[in-house]
Design an enzyme around this catalytic site. Structure first.
Site, PDB file in Angstrom:
ATOM      1  N   CYS A  33     131.629  48.378  37.531  1.00  0.00           N
ATOM      2  CA  CYS A  33     132.408  47.583  36.566  1.00  0.00           C
ATOM      3  C   CYS A  33     133.360  46.617  37.267  1.00  0.00           C
ATOM      4  CB  CYS A  33     133.184  48.478  35.607  1.00  0.00           C
ATOM      5  SG  CYS A  33     134.445  49.471  36.419  1.00  0.00           S
ATOM      6  N   CYS A 102     136.052  56.000  34.178  1.00  0.00           N
ATOM      7  CA  CYS A 102     137.376  55.382  34.318  1.00  0.00           C
ATOM      8  C   CYS A 102     138.398  56.438  34.736  1.00  0.00           C
ATOM      9  CB  CYS A 102     137.804  54.708  33.018  1.00  0.00           C
ATOM     10  SG  CYS A 102     136.480  53.796  32.203  1.00  0.00           S
TER      11      CYS A 102
END
Ligand code: FES
Length: 122
Positions: A33, A102
């Site tokens: 990402c 995350c």
């Protein structure tokens, strides 16, 4: 999709910023990402007394960074090393499955900062 706690830590992140003359710094990134997280530590007598973070990333990355700083402050180095991404996600009342990476970033950045602290304070 996101819990109230995630939204709270995303809109009102705790401990944002840098620590001057930190005792440890950890930086990690996620190649897929492109998000980057940096964590700064202050340590006194083996106890983490302050943590600050800078995150260039998604909302979940900001919420997990904020949460990990709150969880780490007051812990010993050994206790903080036990903090897992799962524990961070649980403290936020969960994250959507596709956002679990995350929380990895947050736990990994903390662990990197501790490694850096140990390497520089033998
Ligand atoms: Fe990259 Fe969340 S999408 S850390």
């Amino acid at each position: 999709m996101y819990s109230e706690k995630v939204m709270d830590h995303f809109s009102n992140p705790r401990n944002v910023g840098e620590i001057e003359n930190p005792d440890g710094v950890g930086e990690v990134g996620n190649a897929s990402c492109g998000d980057i997280m940096k964590i700064f530590l202050k340590v006194d007598n083996n106890v983490i007394t302050d943590v600050k973070f800078k995150t260039f990333g998604c909302g979940a990355a900001i919420a997990t960074s904020s949460m990990v700083t709150e969880m780490a402050i007051g812990k010993t180095i050994e206790e903080a090393l036990q903090l897992s991404n799962q524990a961070v996600a649980e403290a936020l009342d969960g994250l959507p499955a596709q956002k679990m990476h995350c929380s990895n970033l947050a736990a990994d950045a903390l662990h990197e900062a501790i490694k850096n602290y140990r390497a520089t304070h033998p």
